[in-house]
Write an enzyme that holds these catalytic residues in place. Sequence first.
Site, PDB file in Angstrom:
ATOM      1  N   LYS A  35       0.832  -1.193   0.000  1.00  0.00           N
ATOM      2  CA  LYS A  35       0.000   0.000   0.000  1.00  0.00           C
ATOM      3  C   LYS A  35       0.878   1.260   0.000  1.00  0.00           C
ATOM      4  O   LYS A  35       0.661   2.182  -0.784  1.00  0.00           O
ATOM      5  CB  LYS A  35      -0.895  -0.005   1.244  1.00  0.00           C
ATOM      6  CG  LYS A  35      -2.039   0.958   1.194  1.00  0.00           C
ATOM      7  CD  LYS A  35      -2.802   0.969   2.527  1.00  0.00           C
ATOM      8  CE  LYS A  35      -3.614  -0.309   2.733  1.00  0.00           C
ATOM      9  NZ  LYS A  35      -4.162  -0.384   4.112  1.00  0.00           N
ATOM     10  N   ARG A 105      -2.448   3.715   8.558  1.00  0.00           N
ATOM     11  CA  ARG A 105      -2.782   2.555   7.731  1.00  0.00           C
ATOM     12  C   ARG A 105      -1.656   1.532   7.767  1.00  0.00           C
ATOM     13  O   ARG A 105      -0.492   1.877   7.703  1.00  0.00           O
ATOM     14  CB  ARG A 105      -3.014   3.009   6.284  1.00  0.00           C
ATOM     15  CG  ARG A 105      -3.837   4.280   6.189  1.00  0.00           C
ATOM     16  CD  ARG A 105      -3.918   4.823   4.776  1.00  0.00           C
ATOM     17  NE  ARG A 105      -4.674   3.961   3.883  1.00  0.00           N
ATOM     18  CZ  ARG A 105      -4.828   4.203   2.583  1.00  0.00           C
ATOM     19  NH1 ARG A 105      -4.244   5.245   2.017  1.00  0.00           N
ATOM     20  NH2 ARG A 105      -5.523   3.373   1.836  1.00  0.00           N
ATOM     21  N   GLY A 114      -6.313  -9.565   8.363  1.00  0.00           N
ATOM     22  CA  GLY A 114      -5.818 -10.017   9.669  1.00  0.00           C
ATOM     23  C   GLY A 114      -4.959  -8.953  10.296  1.00  0.00           C
ATOM     24  O   GLY A 114      -4.722  -8.936  11.495  1.00  0.00           O
ATOM     25  N   MET A 116      -4.039  -4.845  11.215  1.00  0.00           N
ATOM     26  CA  MET A 116      -4.817  -3.809  11.875  1.00  0.00           C
ATOM     27  C   MET A 116      -5.725  -3.060  10.899  1.00  0.00           C
ATOM     28  O   MET A 116      -5.363  -2.795   9.773  1.00  0.00           O
ATOM     29  CB  MET A 116      -3.863  -2.802  12.508  1.00  0.00           C
ATOM     30  CG  MET A 116      -4.577  -1.844  13.421  1.00  0.00           C
ATOM     31  SD  MET A 116      -3.614  -0.374  13.700  1.00  0.00           S
ATOM     32  CE  MET A 116      -4.070   0.587  12.264  1.00  0.00           C
ATOM     33  N   ARG A 360      -3.882  -1.178  -6.327  1.00  0.00           N
ATOM     34  CA  ARG A 360      -3.165  -2.472  -6.256  1.00  0.00           C
ATOM     35  C   ARG A 360      -3.689  -3.345  -7.373  1.00  0.00           C
ATOM     36  O   ARG A 360      -4.756  -3.084  -7.941  1.00  0.00           O
ATOM     37  CB  ARG A 360      -3.397  -3.145  -4.906  1.00  0.00           C
ATOM     38  CG  ARG A 360      -4.849  -3.525  -4.697  1.00  0.00           C
ATOM     39  CD  ARG A 360      -5.108  -4.084  -3.316  1.00  0.00           C
ATOM     40  NE  ARG A 360      -6.464  -3.736  -2.916  1.00  0.00           N
ATOM     41  CZ  ARG A 360      -6.944  -3.847  -1.685  1.00  0.00           C
ATOM     42  NH1 ARG A 360      -6.182  -4.291  -0.722  1.00  0.00           N
ATOM     43  NH2 ARG A 360      -8.186  -3.513  -1.416  1.00  0.00           N
ATOM     44  N   HIS A 477      -8.144 -43.542  -3.263  1.00  0.00           N
ATOM     45  CA  HIS A 477      -8.730 -44.088  -4.489  1.00  0.00           C
ATOM     46  C   HIS A 477      -9.780 -43.132  -5.053  1.00  0.00           C
ATOM     47  O   HIS A 477      -9.761 -42.794  -6.233  1.00  0.00           O
ATOM     48  CB  HIS A 477      -9.349 -45.455  -4.181  1.00  0.00           C
ATOM     49  CG  HIS A 477     -10.001 -46.097  -5.366  1.00  0.00           C
ATOM     50  ND1 HIS A 477     -11.342 -45.955  -5.647  1.00  0.00           N
ATOM     51  CD2 HIS A 477      -9.478 -46.845  -6.366  1.00  0.00           C
ATOM     52  CE1 HIS A 477     -11.623 -46.606  -6.755  1.00  0.00           C
ATOM     53  NE2 HIS A 477     -10.496 -47.164  -7.221  1.00  0.00           N
ATOM     54  N   GLU A 768       9.420 -46.620  -8.776  1.00  0.00           N
ATOM     55  CA  GLU A 768       8.468 -46.281  -7.711  1.00  0.00           C
ATOM     56  C   GLU A 768       8.874 -46.857  -6.366  1.00  0.00           C
ATOM     57  O   GLU A 768       8.160 -46.730  -5.384  1.00  0.00           O
ATOM     58  CB  GLU A 768       7.056 -46.746  -8.088  1.00  0.00           C
ATOM     59  CG  GLU A 768       6.984 -48.200  -8.494  1.00  0.00           C
ATOM     60  CD  GLU A 768       5.635 -48.584  -9.083  1.00  0.00           C
ATOM     61  OE1 GLU A 768       4.621 -48.043  -8.645  1.00  0.00           O
ATOM     62  OE2 GLU A 768       5.620 -49.440  -9.985  1.00  0.00           O
ATOM     63  N   SER A 787       9.731 -44.269 -15.840  1.00  0.00           N
ATOM     64  CA  SER A 787       8.636 -43.368 -15.513  1.00  0.00           C
ATOM     65  C   SER A 787       8.512 -43.348 -13.994  1.00  0.00           C
ATOM     66  O   SER A 787       8.335 -44.397 -13.368  1.00  0.00           O
ATOM     67  CB  SER A 787       7.342 -43.863 -16.153  1.00  0.00           C
ATOM     68  OG  SER A 787       6.286 -43.013 -15.780  1.00  0.00           O
ATOM     69  N   ASP A 792       3.712 -43.862  -5.099  1.00  0.00           N
ATOM     70  CA  ASP A 792       4.304 -44.912  -4.274  1.00  0.00           C
ATOM     71  C   ASP A 792       5.694 -44.514  -3.801  1.00  0.00           C
ATOM     72  O   ASP A 792       6.084 -44.796  -2.673  1.00  0.00           O
ATOM     73  CB  ASP A 792       4.384 -46.228  -5.061  1.00  0.00           C
ATOM     74  CG  ASP A 792       3.016 -46.899  -5.150  1.00  0.00           C
ATOM     75  OD1 ASP A 792       2.056 -46.329  -4.604  1.00  0.00           O
ATOM     76  OD2 ASP A 792       2.912 -47.973  -5.758  1.00  0.00           O
ATOM     77  N   CYS A 854       4.667 -40.226 -13.862  1.00  0.00           N
ATOM     78  CA  CYS A 854       3.249 -40.531 -14.041  1.00  0.00           C
ATOM     79  C   CYS A 854       2.504 -40.509 -12.721  1.00  0.00           C
ATOM     80  O   CYS A 854       1.342 -40.872 -12.651  1.00  0.00           O
ATOM     81  CB  CYS A 854       3.058 -41.862 -14.750  1.00  0.00           C
ATOM     82  SG  CYS A 854       3.746 -43.254 -13.851  1.00  0.00           S
ATOM     83  N   TYR A 874       9.055 -35.693 -20.123  1.00  0.00           N
ATOM     84  CA  TYR A 874       7.638 -35.329 -20.068  1.00  0.00           C
ATOM     85  C   TYR A 874       7.068 -35.555 -18.679  1.00  0.00           C
ATOM     86  O   TYR A 874       7.653 -36.263 -17.868  1.00  0.00           O
ATOM     87  CB  TYR A 874       6.832 -36.163 -21.079  1.00  0.00           C
ATOM     88  CG  TYR A 874       6.749 -37.627 -20.738  1.00  0.00           C
ATOM     89  CD1 TYR A 874       5.751 -38.118 -19.893  1.00  0.00           C
ATOM     90  CD2 TYR A 874       7.682 -38.530 -21.236  1.00  0.00           C
ATOM     91  CE1 TYR A 874       5.695 -39.448 -19.547  1.00  0.00           C
ATOM     92  CE2 TYR A 874       7.631 -39.869 -20.896  1.00  0.00           C
ATOM     93  CZ  TYR A 874       6.633 -40.327 -20.049  1.00  0.00           C
ATOM     94  OH  TYR A 874       6.579 -41.648 -19.688  1.00  0.00           O
TER      95      TYR A 874
HETATM   96  P1  ADP Z   1      -7.624  -1.562   3.906  1.00  0.00           P
HETATM   97  O1  ADP Z   1      -6.290  -2.131   3.804  1.00  0.00           O
HETATM   98  O2  ADP Z   1      -8.520  -2.285   4.857  1.00  0.00           O
HETATM   99  O3  ADP Z   1      -8.250  -1.296   2.579  1.00  0.00           O
HETATM  100  P2  ADP Z   1      -7.016   1.260   4.004  1.00  0.00           P
HETATM  101  O4  ADP Z   1      -5.780   1.712   4.678  1.00  0.00           O
HETATM  102  O5  ADP Z   1      -6.985   1.229   2.541  1.00  0.00           O
HETATM  103  O6  ADP Z   1      -7.432  -0.141   4.624  1.00  0.00           O
HETATM  104  O7  ADP Z   1      -8.188   2.177   4.491  1.00  0.00           O
HETATM  105  C1  ADP Z   1      -9.519   1.876   4.272  1.00  0.00           C
HETATM  106  C2  ADP Z   1     -10.259   3.056   3.750  1.00  0.00           C
HETATM  107  O8  ADP Z   1     -10.091   4.145   4.625  1.00  0.00           O
HETATM  108  C3  ADP Z   1      -9.763   3.603   2.425  1.00  0.00           C
HETATM  109  O9  ADP Z   1     -10.296   2.949   1.350  1.00  0.00           O
HETATM  110  C4  ADP Z   1     -10.270   5.029   2.477  1.00  0.00           C
HETATM  111  O10 ADP Z   1     -11.599   5.041   2.065  1.00  0.00           O
HETATM  112  C5  ADP Z   1     -10.158   5.358   3.918  1.00  0.00           C
HETATM  113  N1  ADP Z   1      -8.942   6.143   4.123  1.00  0.00           N
HETATM  114  C6  ADP Z   1      -7.691   5.744   4.434  1.00  0.00           C
HETATM  115  N2  ADP Z   1      -6.848   6.778   4.520  1.00  0.00           N
HETATM  116  C7  ADP Z   1      -7.581   7.885   4.268  1.00  0.00           C
HETATM  117  C8  ADP Z   1      -7.288   9.288   4.204  1.00  0.00           C
HETATM  118  N3  ADP Z   1      -6.061   9.728   4.413  1.00  0.00           N
HETATM  119  N4  ADP Z   1      -8.292  10.117   3.911  1.00  0.00           N
HETATM  120  C9  ADP Z   1      -9.540   9.661   3.694  1.00  0.00           C
HETATM  121  N5  ADP Z   1      -9.883   8.368   3.748  1.00  0.00           N
HETATM  122  C10 ADP Z   1      -8.918   7.488   4.025  1.00  0.00           C
HETATM  123 MG    MG Z   2      -7.702  -0.125   1.192  1.00  0.00          MG
END
Ligand code: ADP
Ligand code: MG
Length: 920
Positions: A35, A105, A114, A116, A360, A477, A768, A787, A792, A854, A874
């Site tokens: 990100k 973020r 998973g 934050m 992304r 099987h 084998e 082969s 096995d 095989c 192959y």
């Molecule tokens: P995730 O990885 O869960 O997508 P993000 O870090 O992308 O988390 O944040 C989720 C959402 O929070 C973003 O899609 C955006 O809508 C909002 N967001 C994050 N940073 C900002 C920011 N600086 N200003 C406004 N909205 C934000």
């Molecule tokens: Mg996001």
Amino acid sequence: MSTKQSSKATGRLVYSFGGGKADGNEGMKNLLGGKGANLHGMTQLGLPVPPGFTITTEVCTHFYSNAKSYPKALESQVRTALSRIEKTMHRKFGGRKNPLLVSVRSGARASMPGMMDTILNLGLNDETVLGLVEESKDPRFAYDSYRRFITMYSDVVLGIHANQFESAFEDKKSERGIEADTDLTAEDLKEIVAHFKQIVRLAGKHFPEDPWEQLWGAVGAVFSSWMSARAITYRKLNSIPEAWGTAVTVQSMVFGNMGDDCATGVAFTRDPSTGAKKFFGEFLINAQGEDVVAGIRTPQPINEASRHAGAKALPTLEQMMPKAYGQLVKVYQKLEKHYRDMQDIEFTIERNRLYMLQTRNGKRTAAASLKIACDMVREKLITKQEAITRIQPEQLDQLLHPTLDPKARKDVLAKGLPASPGAATGQIVFDPDLAEEWVKNQNRKVILVRLETSPEDIHGMAVAEGILTARGGMTSHAAVVARGMGKCCVSGCAALKISAERKELNIGNLMLREGDYLTLDGSTGEVIRGQVATIIPTLNQDFRELMKWVNEFRELGVRTNADTPNDARIARGFGAEGIGLCRTEHMFFESDRIDAVREMILADTHDGRVRALEKILPMQKGDFKGIFREMKGFPVTIRLLDPPLHEFIPHTDDELKSLAKRIDVPFDRLKRKAESLHEFNPMLGHRGCRLGISYPEIYRTQVRAIIEAVCELVKSEKMKIVPEIMIPLVGDWRELKYVGDYCREEAEAAIAEAGIKGIEYKIGTMIELPRAALTSAEIAEHGEFFSFGTNDLTQTTYGLSRDDSGMFLKDYLDAKIYERDPFASLDQPGVGRLMEFSIAEGRRTRPDLKIGICGEHGGDPSSVTFCHRAGLDYVSCSPYRVPIALLAAAQAAIAGPRGGLLVSKPKKKTPKTKKKAQRR
Ligand code: ADP
Ligand code: MG
Ligand code: MG
């Protein structure tokens, strides 16, 4: 990233972006996370990205190797970076006037659920919120932002579940008798904020008013979430190394919740489910952050192309904010061109101005993946090689089997192993005969449910839509046969309690009866109640085009494992270049000949056996002709009879009694014979070539059937066929020599009798057993091809349970033990090493030795890579895996050359063992 690099965490720890300039770029994912790196990249592209900075992954590594503390230099670097944002934005962090608010973020190299959750609006407190009111002249907006911040901060940093705040929020709404969040007044929100703070106090926690304390709390929470149970589990499942660490991005807030000229949304540059080239997305007016995905309000389509049934009446972004939409279109085109892949983007519009918050590579279905790759080659955006490497071979599976309609509802009852992909819906049957009866005579669709399957169930499996077993793993099987048939199978579903006598199936408290409907998803292992609609994908032009490119690049041959003309035809359709394994025991099980086979087994004399075999010979000849015809001159490897004889005799007394009557043998004698034939050792018993040594007439009959079939086709249809006759379960060169000699004798006699010149054939063996691999130099003197029977071989090498064995070579290769430390692999009693040794030894004796594989691994992408590099001629796999193997072979060729030791590359210093001198 090791401890060595964490000591590096003394130089630059913070990378800034904003105002058209960025310290980092999109190539720096390792350091800045996916990100973060892309935010720097987008800034450099001149896109409107709110300014911010990224704290590197190295700080995370430092954090964990130093008792959760930060490098000394971090604080001052963060202060400097933050003041840069303040300057760009003309705002002050913690300021009473024009306060700067930021988002915090997380972001690892690979996108990772998973981790934050993002915290928005950080910097708000009872003071700064007043500044926000003054500046925006919109108290509703200011307090809405504040209540959001308290919720997120408390949830993520203080560990107070967001539920508590959400229900207090909902209470307020119902108290005021309104439905939409946006209808709450500033006064309402002010009260909510006070209530929220009380919730925090009651939880015994402290909500920091100081923005700096807030910031460090949030940064610490991001790093701590790297070791959360959720994140650890996700990393394990996806083989993401712990050492990678996460980065933290702190970014100036832009507001999508400042009124009706504001919005926030997400979009894909192409349709992620079909791959169609259309801009596709959703947004919400006057909203912030994840409101779009949270489902609080129905999101609106960004344009007509994105409109779906649920959003018929809603205006689009294009209609409501044409200027911002126009900007967004320009941005997405620029991004796709730059990243040369479909992008998944997040944006916010503040007072009609567009801001980009994320981009992304977008996740997509198999169908979309294929279409996008092919389209981008045609658009000259990517090369054929790139298109080939972008499609995961396993994904092709989705395209070859019916799949559950993604729009359908499903009630998942249990989960087993995803043994054979595809989806199937049908009525439960517990008995293969009944399955046949229902399908053939009553036109029903059935799911065959068994504790486990055996060769006697084949007819039931063949007619079933899908197969479900309580026992057995990925190489059971049921799993192997189902994959061979291209049929959906869920195996090893331990939650099933099957009572075949009572015709009941219990899953937890639920009881299902014969005839009840059940649905299986063989790609996920899900067992689903009732009927779920399925869709049958078609192999389209894109698929054929991709396969054409694949064939331009791959060097490894791809054959199929097929026992019937039908399988052979399917595999040819997918591009198989021959048969690598044709098992003949299935032919013995056909209902019109099984009794002749049993008669042969029960005969006490050579002559008696020969008489019975004479009945089987013409039928086998017919089978072989069918297969040769389908293979149109491509090589066909036929394995002579492999299983121990007891597998052909019924197991229960009832079945034995009825057989005794049919073939006119006393029941007692039959029972004694069955007991005497019973084998305990699955691999080393009286079977395969050892059976061929005791009863040469069996293999002689098979060889004669093969050669006569060849001669007749050469004569009548002018076909060119070079059959490869494969002797199974050889553990010693003497076995191969003995059996090979008489097979050649029989073949020559058959050729002489047919009176045709120029008939060629090969005699080789399956490798084998570990002993065969270790004595390959000697074995190659007596066989023209090898082969690898890795099912096995894996079991005999590792002694693992049947359930794990099929997976192991893959796991072994995935772990890349051989790359990390070549010496570690010397202690690793691995199949890969045995294969390499066997290949080297075999080719030393016979340089033109033809070598294939095989086992099930022949259709496993990472094993195909191994086979490419190990120099095999192959791989051979079940028909439906042929495209997967073809694609994997092309990817392997693009990734690197063949040859060279892969598994164990001894360092130069290692003293050479004097293998040559030791050999006879
Ligand atoms: P995730 O990885 O869960 O997508 P993000 O870090 O992308 O988390 O944040 C989720 C959402 O929070 C973003 O899609 C955006 O809508 C909002 N967001 C994050 N940073 C900002 C920011 N600086 N200003 C406004 N909205 C934000
Ligand atoms: Mg996001
Ligand atoms: Mg999210």
